[in-house]
Design an enzyme around this catalytic site. Structure first.
Site, PDB file in Angstrom:
ATOM      1  N   GLU A   1       0.681  -1.260  -0.087  1.00  0.00           N
ATOM      2  CA  GLU A   1       0.307  -0.198   0.223  1.00  0.00           C
ATOM      3  C   GLU A   1       0.834   1.674   0.038  1.00  0.00           C
ATOM      4  O   GLU A   1       0.733   2.059  -0.447  1.00  0.00           O
ATOM      5  CB  GLU A   1      -0.881  -0.201   1.337  1.00  0.00           C
ATOM      6  CG  GLU A   1      -1.778  -1.387   1.187  1.00  0.00           C
ATOM      7  CD  GLU A   1      -1.661  -2.463   2.357  1.00  0.00           C
ATOM      8  OE1 GLU A   1      -1.887  -2.894   2.877  1.00  0.00           O
ATOM      9  OE2 GLU A   1      -0.410  -2.499   2.438  1.00  0.00           O
TER      10      GLU A   1
ATOM     11  N   CYS B   1      -0.744   1.033   7.308  1.00  0.00           N
ATOM     12  CA  CYS B   1      -1.439   1.138   6.226  1.00  0.00           C
ATOM     13  C   CYS B   1      -2.240   2.075   5.862  1.00  0.00           C
ATOM     14  O   CYS B   1      -2.974   2.318   5.207  1.00  0.00           O
ATOM     15  CB  CYS B   1      -1.283   0.101   5.423  1.00  0.00           C
ATOM     16  SG  CYS B   1       0.584  -0.269   4.267  1.00  0.00           S
TER      17      CYS B   1
ATOM     18  N   ARG C   1      10.609 -22.566  -7.340  1.00  0.00           N
ATOM     19  CA  ARG C   1      11.733 -22.870  -5.966  1.00  0.00           C
ATOM     20  C   ARG C   1      12.188 -21.508  -5.763  1.00  0.00           C
ATOM     21  O   ARG C   1      11.506 -21.116  -4.273  1.00  0.00           O
ATOM     22  CB  ARG C   1      12.923 -23.649  -6.890  1.00  0.00           C
ATOM     23  CG  ARG C   1      13.305 -25.061  -6.131  1.00  0.00           C
ATOM     24  CD  ARG C   1      14.231 -25.444  -6.753  1.00  0.00           C
ATOM     25  NE  ARG C   1      14.351 -26.733  -6.574  1.00  0.00           N
ATOM     26  CZ  ARG C   1      15.814 -26.797  -6.649  1.00  0.00           C
ATOM     27  NH1 ARG C   1      16.806 -26.872  -6.981  1.00  0.00           N
ATOM     28  NH2 ARG C   1      15.942 -28.830  -6.609  1.00  0.00           N
TER      29      ARG C   1
ATOM     30  N   GLU D   1      10.811 -31.826  -2.269  1.00  0.00           N
ATOM     31  CA  GLU D   1      11.472 -32.486  -2.745  1.00  0.00           C
ATOM     32  C   GLU D   1      11.627 -33.502  -2.306  1.00  0.00           C
ATOM     33  O   GLU D   1      12.616 -34.231  -3.340  1.00  0.00           O
ATOM     34  CB  GLU D   1      11.865 -31.717  -3.795  1.00  0.00           C
ATOM     35  CG  GLU D   1      11.458 -30.288  -4.770  1.00  0.00           C
ATOM     36  CD  GLU D   1      12.539 -29.648  -5.635  1.00  0.00           C
ATOM     37  OE1 GLU D   1      12.986 -29.990  -6.990  1.00  0.00           O
ATOM     38  OE2 GLU D   1      12.574 -28.506  -5.753  1.00  0.00           O
TER      39      GLU D   1
END
Length: 377
Positions: A62, A94, A196, A308
C-alpha cells in the site's frame, strides 16, 4: 461483501483485484515474514499507482502504491489483496496512510487473520469515512496469502509438494546400483526452478541427500541473488560432511532438522562447517515429526516451503494434511521395470478424494505433464 455495488462495478472490482493479485505474486519467496501483497490504485478507470510488498517485507504494498500515485490517490479506489495493517511496526499502519492520502474507496480481498489486525484495518478506514468493500476474489486471495494465513493460524508455513514420476508411476529405479533416473526434460526442470524461487525454503528428506547429493539452489539466470533456505529432514543427522550441501553451507544457508536422539558428535561436526541444526520430537515411527519441523520454520519467519523430499516425505505430508499444493510432474517415458513408486496407493487415493484435494489444472512443460492439486481449505 460489505457493500453491494452494481454489476459493472463488481466486474471492474474483480478485474482490478486480479491485477493486484498478479502484482502481489511477484513477491512470493522474498517478502517473509510478511505476506506478498499487491495493491493497485485506480482513478476514473485508470491505474494511477501500483505496489507490491518489497523484499524483506518492507515497505508494504500500500505504501509503495500510494507513493507511486502521489496526489492522484485523492478520491481514488485502492485495491489490496489483504486487509491493510492496523498496527505500528517499523512504520505506521497502512490503514492510516490510506486515509491520510484521501483515498475514497478501498476494495480489500480478505481480512487478515493476524490478531494484530483481524478487521481493525478495515474499521480504521470506515471510521475515517472511507468506503470499504471486502470479499472480492476471495478464493484467489486466500491461495495467494496461504503461507501467511497458516503461519498465524496454525503455526506452520504452507507446503508445496513436488514429485516427478515416470509414465508408469515410478520416482526411481528399484536397485540402489542403478543410475540416477532422469524423468523430466529441460522445460519442466526450468519451471520447477521458477517455482522454487517463489518459496522461502526448499525441503528434502535425508534419502534424497544420500541418493542424489543435490545442491538445492536456483540455477536460472537472474535468480542468483535468491537463496531459499535449504532444509533437510534428517532424524539421525546422517547428512555427509562431504556432501555438496555441507560444502556450500557457508555461502548459502542450510538447516538440518533432527530428532532428539541424533548423535551429538555429528551435530558438532556439522555445525562447525556452518550448518544449522534444530532438534524436534519424533513421531510414533521414529521419524522427525513433520508438524514440529514446519513449526520450526514458521517461527523462523518462513511462510512458504517447497518440498522435493521424495516418496516417503511426500506420503507423510499428504497423510498428515500438510501438503497444500501438490505438483505431480509426469515424464514422457516409462521405467519399464519395477521401481520405487512416486506415491503409494493410499496417497494417490487421498489426492483423488474431492473432500481433501481439488484437481486444479493440468499443463504441459515440453512433453512433461504437470498435474496441480490444491488442498481443500
Amino acid at each position: 461483501m460489505s457493500a453491494h455495488p452494481g454489476k459493472a462495478t463488481q466486474d471492474a472490482d474483480e478485474r482490478f483485484m486480479s491485477a493486484a493479485l498478479a502484482i502481489g505474486r511477484r513477491g512470493l519467496g522474498v517478502t517473509s515474514p510478511n505476506p506478498a501483497v499487491g495493491t493497485i490504485i485506480v482513478k476514473d478507470g485508470v491505474i494511477v499507482g501500483r505496489g507490491a510488498t518489497q523484499p524483506g517485507g518492507r515497505p508494504h504494498a500500500e505504501t509503495v502504491a500510494l507513493t507511486d500515485a502521489g496526489e492522484r490517490a485523492r478520491g481514488a479506489t485502492l485495491y489490496v489483496t489483504l486487509e491493510p495493517c492496523s498496527h505500528h511496526g517499523v512504520t505506521g499502519p497502512c490503514a492510516d496512510a490510506i486515509s491520510r492520502a484521501g483515498v475514497a474507496r478501498v476494495v480489500s480481498a480478505i481480512e487478515d487473520p493476524d490478531p494484530r489486525v483481524a478487521g481493525r484495518g478495515h474499521q480504521i478506514l470506515r471510521d475515517a469515512g472511507v468506503e470499504v468493500v471486502t470479499g472480492v476474489c476471495v478464493e484467489a486471495a486466500r491461495r495467494a496469502n496461504l503461507g501467511h494465513i497458516l503461519r498465524v493460524t496454525e503455526g506452520r508455513p504452507m507446503v508445496t509438494l513436488k514429485l516427478a514420476e515416470t509414465v508408469d508411476g515410478y520416482a526411481a529405479a528399484g536397485s540402489p546400483h542403478d543410475p540416477r533416473l532422469i524423468i523430466t526434460g529441460v522445460a519442466a526442470n526450468n519451471r520447477i526452478q521458477i517455482m522454487r524461487s517463489m518459496h522461502d525454503a526448499i525441503m528434502v528428506g535425508i534419502g534424497t541427500i544420500l541418493g542424489d547429493d543435490p545442491l538445492l539452489t536456483l540455477r536460472l539466470p537472474g535468480m542468483e541473488t535468491r537463496t531459499p533456505l535449504r532444509v533437510v529432514l534428517d532424524t539421525n543427522l546422517r547428512t555427509p560432511v562431504r556432501s555438496r550441501l555441507v560444502a556450500t553451507a557457508a555461502e548459502r544457508p542450510v538447516l538440518l532438522i533432527a530428532g532428539e536422539r541424533a548423535p551429538a558428535d555429528a551435530r558438532r561436526e556439522l555445525e562447525d562447517r556452518g550448518v544449522s541444526v534444530e532438534i524436534v520430537e519424533c513421531d510414533e515411527n521414529g521419524h522427525v515429526d513433520l508438524r514440529a519441523a514446519l513449526g520450526v520454520l514458521a517461527r523462523a519467519g518462513l511462510t512458504r516451503v517447497f518440498s522435493e523430499g521424495g516418496p516417503h516425505v511426500a506420503g507423510r505430508l499428504i497423510a498428515g494434511g500438510l501438503a497444500d499444493d501438490v505438483l505431480l510432474v509426469r515424464g514422457a517415458k516409462s521405467l519399464g521395470s519395477p521401481g520405487i513408486p512416486a506415491l503409494d496407493g493410499s496417497s494417490r487415493t487421498l489426492l483423488r478424494d474431492a473432500t481433501r484435494f481439488r484437481h486444479a489444472e493440468d499443463s504441459f512443460a515440453g512433453v512433461d505433464r504437470i498435474s496441480h492439486y490444491e488442498r481443500v481449505l
